[in-house]
Design a protein around this motif. Structure first.
Motif, PDB file in Angstrom:
ATOM      1  N   ASN A   1      55.385  34.483  39.425  1.00 21.17           N
ATOM      2  CA  ASN A   1      54.159  35.139  38.994  1.00 21.17           C
ATOM      3  C   ASN A   1      52.950  34.525  39.686  1.00 21.17           C
ATOM      4  O   ASN A   1      52.840  33.317  39.819  1.00 21.17           O
ATOM      5  N   MET A   2      52.035  35.382  40.080  1.00 21.12           N
ATOM      6  CA  MET A   2      50.787  34.958  40.700  1.00 21.12           C
ATOM      7  C   MET A   2      49.724  34.902  39.609  1.00 21.12           C
ATOM      8  O   MET A   2      49.512  35.879  38.890  1.00 21.12           O
ATOM      9  N   PHE A   3      49.073  33.757  39.454  1.00 24.88           N
ATOM     10  CA  PHE A   3      48.005  33.587  38.477  1.00 24.88           C
ATOM     11  C   PHE A   3      46.667  33.764  39.175  1.00 24.88           C
ATOM     12  O   PHE A   3      46.504  33.392  40.339  1.00 24.88           O
ATOM     13  N   LYS A   4      45.697  34.322  38.467  1.00 23.07           N
ATOM     14  CA  LYS A   4      44.354  34.526  39.021  1.00 23.07           C
ATOM     15  C   LYS A   4      43.460  33.389  38.562  1.00 23.07           C
ATOM     16  O   LYS A   4      43.343  33.130  37.367  1.00 23.07           O
ATOM     17  N   VAL A   5      42.802  32.735  39.522  1.00 18.37           N
ATOM     18  CA  VAL A   5      41.890  31.636  39.230  1.00 18.37           C
ATOM     19  C   VAL A   5      40.483  32.074  39.628  1.00 18.37           C
ATOM     20  O   VAL A   5      40.245  32.462  40.774  1.00 18.37           O
ATOM     21  N   GLY A   6      39.570  32.016  38.676  1.00 16.25           N
ATOM     22  CA  GLY A   6      38.164  32.298  38.941  1.00 16.25           C
ATOM     23  C   GLY A   6      37.380  31.009  38.836  1.00 16.25           C
ATOM     24  O   GLY A   6      37.514  30.270  37.853  1.00 16.25           O
ATOM     25  N   ILE A   7      36.586  30.731  39.857  1.00 13.11           N
ATOM     26  CA  ILE A   7      35.777  29.507  39.884  1.00 13.11           C
ATOM     27  C   ILE A   7      34.316  29.922  40.050  1.00 13.11           C
ATOM     28  O   ILE A   7      33.947  30.515  41.056  1.00 13.11           O
ATOM     29  N   ASP A   8      33.506  29.630  39.039  1.00 19.72           N
ATOM     30  CA  ASP A   8      32.071  29.934  39.063  1.00 19.72           C
ATOM     31  C   ASP A   8      31.328  28.616  39.198  1.00 19.72           C
ATOM     32  O   ASP A   8      31.318  27.800  38.285  1.00 19.72           O
ATOM     33  N   ILE A   9      30.716  28.412  40.360  1.00 19.57           N
ATOM     34  CA  ILE A   9      29.981  27.181  40.618  1.00 19.57           C
ATOM     35  C   ILE A   9      28.504  27.542  40.680  1.00 19.57           C
ATOM     36  O   ILE A   9      28.017  28.083  41.678  1.00 19.57           O
ATOM     37  N   GLY A  10      27.810  27.288  39.574  1.00 20.69           N
ATOM     38  CA  GLY A  10      26.406  27.639  39.479  1.00 20.69           C
ATOM     39  C   GLY A  10      25.503  26.464  39.776  1.00 20.69           C
ATOM     40  O   GLY A  10      25.944  25.394  40.216  1.00 20.69           O
ATOM     41  N   SER A  11      24.237  26.652  39.511  1.00 24.06           N
ATOM     42  CA  SER A  11      23.240  25.618  39.810  1.00 24.06           C
ATOM     43  C   SER A  11      23.382  24.402  38.902  1.00 24.06           C
ATOM     44  O   SER A  11      22.981  23.299  39.270  1.00 24.06           O
ATOM     45  N   THR A  12      23.982  24.587  37.730  1.00 23.18           N
ATOM     46  CA  THR A  12      24.097  23.468  36.790  1.00 23.18           C
ATOM     47  C   THR A  12      25.505  23.239  36.253  1.00 23.18           C
ATOM     48  O   THR A  12      25.796  22.168  35.750  1.00 23.18           O
ATOM     49  N   THR A  13      26.370  24.255  36.341  1.00 22.36           N
ATOM     50  CA  THR A  13      27.690  24.131  35.724  1.00 22.36           C
ATOM     51  C   THR A  13      28.800  24.649  36.633  1.00 22.36           C
ATOM     52  O   THR A  13      28.558  25.414  37.570  1.00 22.36           O
ATOM     53  N   VAL A  14      30.016  24.231  36.282  1.00 28.71           N
ATOM     54  CA  VAL A  14      31.239  24.744  36.896  1.00 28.71           C
ATOM     55  C   VAL A  14      32.064  25.365  35.770  1.00 28.71           C
ATOM     56  O   VAL A  14      32.236  24.752  34.716  1.00 28.71           O
ATOM     57  N   LYS A  15      32.522  26.582  35.991  1.00 30.11           N
ATOM     58  CA  LYS A  15      33.417  27.249  35.054  1.00 30.11           C
ATOM     59  C   LYS A  15      34.659  27.653  35.817  1.00 30.11           C
ATOM     60  O   LYS A  15      34.556  28.252  36.888  1.00 30.11           O
ATOM     61  N   GLU A  21      49.564  37.153  33.197  1.00 26.65           N
ATOM     62  CA  GLU A  21      49.871  38.572  33.066  1.00 26.65           C
ATOM     63  C   GLU A  21      49.001  39.214  31.994  1.00 26.65           C
ATOM     64  O   GLU A  21      48.673  38.588  31.002  1.00 26.65           O
ATOM     65  N   GLU A  22      48.631  40.463  32.233  1.00 29.78           N
ATOM     66  CA  GLU A  22      47.808  41.242  31.310  1.00 29.78           C
ATOM     67  C   GLU A  22      46.514  40.529  30.942  1.00 29.78           C
ATOM     68  O   GLU A  22      46.026  40.619  29.817  1.00 29.78           O
ATOM     69  N   LYS A  23      45.979  39.770  31.889  1.00 28.73           N
ATOM     70  CA  LYS A  23      44.696  39.066  31.747  1.00 28.73           C
ATOM     71  C   LYS A  23      44.694  38.048  30.614  1.00 28.73           C
ATOM     72  O   LYS A  23      43.661  37.754  30.023  1.00 28.73           O
ATOM     73  N   GLN A  86      31.470  44.780  37.534  1.00 26.94           N
ATOM     74  CA  GLN A  86      32.770  45.441  37.708  1.00 26.94           C
ATOM     75  C   GLN A  86      33.667  45.222  36.492  1.00 26.94           C
ATOM     76  O   GLN A  86      34.333  46.143  36.033  1.00 26.94           O
ATOM     77  N   ALA A  87      33.694  44.008  35.975  1.00 30.35           N
ATOM     78  CA  ALA A  87      34.536  43.704  34.812  1.00 30.35           C
ATOM     79  C   ALA A  87      34.089  44.499  33.585  1.00 30.35           C
ATOM     80  O   ALA A  87      34.921  45.042  32.851  1.00 30.35           O
ATOM     81  N   ILE A  88      32.789  44.578  33.371  1.00 30.31           N
ATOM     82  CA  ILE A  88      32.282  45.318  32.207  1.00 30.31           C
ATOM     83  C   ILE A  88      32.592  46.804  32.339  1.00 30.31           C
ATOM     84  O   ILE A  88      33.037  47.438  31.388  1.00 30.31           O
ATOM     85  N   ARG A  89      32.362  47.346  33.528  1.00 31.68           N
ATOM     86  CA  ARG A  89      32.651  48.781  33.714  1.00 31.68           C
ATOM     87  C   ARG A  89      34.126  49.076  33.496  1.00 31.68           C
ATOM     88  O   ARG A  89      34.487  50.125  32.974  1.00 31.68           O
ATOM     89  N   GLN A  90      34.993  48.156  33.901  1.00 33.62           N
ATOM     90  CA  GLN A  90      36.430  48.364  33.759  1.00 33.62           C
ATOM     91  C   GLN A  90      36.891  48.167  32.320  1.00 33.62           C
ATOM     92  O   GLN A  90      37.643  48.974  31.782  1.00 33.62           O
ATOM     93  N   ASP A  91      36.462  47.092  31.685  1.00 33.04           N
ATOM     94  CA  ASP A  91      36.997  46.732  30.364  1.00 33.04           C
ATOM     95  C   ASP A  91      36.157  47.204  29.182  1.00 33.04           C
ATOM     96  O   ASP A  91      36.664  47.279  28.068  1.00 33.04           O
ATOM     97  N   TYR A  92      34.876  47.490  29.403  1.00 30.07           N
ATOM     98  CA  TYR A  92      33.978  47.886  28.310  1.00 30.07           C
ATOM     99  C   TYR A  92      33.087  49.046  28.784  1.00 30.07           C
ATOM    100  O   TYR A  92      31.865  48.904  28.893  1.00 30.07           O
ATOM    101  N   PRO A  93      33.642  50.193  29.062  1.00 31.87           N
ATOM    102  CA  PRO A  93      32.876  51.292  29.667  1.00 31.87           C
ATOM    103  C   PRO A  93      31.729  51.835  28.815  1.00 31.87           C
ATOM    104  O   PRO A  93      30.830  52.483  29.354  1.00 31.87           O
ATOM    105  N   SER A  94      31.711  51.554  27.528  1.00 27.85           N
ATOM    106  CA  SER A  94      30.631  52.084  26.684  1.00 27.85           C
ATOM    107  C   SER A  94      29.418  51.162  26.630  1.00 27.85           C
ATOM    108  O   SER A  94      28.406  51.508  26.013  1.00 27.85           O
TER     109      SER A  94
END
Length: 163
Positions: A1-15, A21-23, A86-94
């Motif tokens: 299985n391939m896992f998805k890794v998201g890395i958000d490196i901002g001005s003050t924090t790292v997430k 599977e299935e997010k 993109q994530a909001i439009r896909q998962d929360y269209p309203s």
């Protein structure tokens, strides 16, 4: 299985998050980097390795500091507001809008002109007469023109209450 890794490196924090599977959320860290972004990313990825072992991953990087690191290490980069939109439009269209509050700024994304108008009117109701409204270049206070005075390119002062 391939896992998805998201890395958000901002001005003050790292997430960093890992989705299976299935997010399904498998790993999540939020850390202040105190101008040591690269070291904090490395430490957090070591935590991931210890916790999950040697797993196959697909990585994507975002954030104001993430662009430089993605170029340095040849990771794909996506601009953070684009990714969130993109994530909001896909998962929360309203959803009508998104507010992105970062370490150094904040942005409101409207998903339609009608939503923008409704939200600006709601925000405007909380502004006192004489208060100043600073709008982005794409924002248009079309329904508020009778209640504001333009004092700059995108700067408006509230002159009276909305009836």
């Amino acid at each position: 299985n391939m896992f998805k890794v998201g890395i958000d490196i901002g001005s003050t924090t790292v997430k960093i998050v890992v989705l299976g599977e299935e997010k399904k959320l498998l790993f999540s860290r939020y850390k202040r980097h105190n101008a040591r972004a690269k070291a904090v990313v490395a430490e957090t990825l070591k935590e991931l390795l210890i916790e999950k072992g040697d797993i196959e991953v697909s990585v994507c990087v975002t954030g104001s500091v993430g662009l430089g690191m993605s170029e340095q290490y040849a990771f794909p980069f996506v601009q953070e507001v684009v990714a969130a939109t993109q994530a909001i439009r896909q998962d929360y269209p309203s959803v009508a809008s998104m507010i992105d509050i970062g370490g150094e700024d904040a942005k409101i994304i409207y998903f339609s002109a009608e939503d923008q108008n409704d939200i600006l009117k709601k925000l405007f109701k909380y502004l006192k007469v004489g208060g100043t409204l600073y709008l982005g270049h794409s924002e248009n206070p079309q329904d508020l023109v009778h209640y504001v005075k333009r004092v700059g390119q995108n700067i408006f002062v509230k002159e009276k209450e909305i009836i």
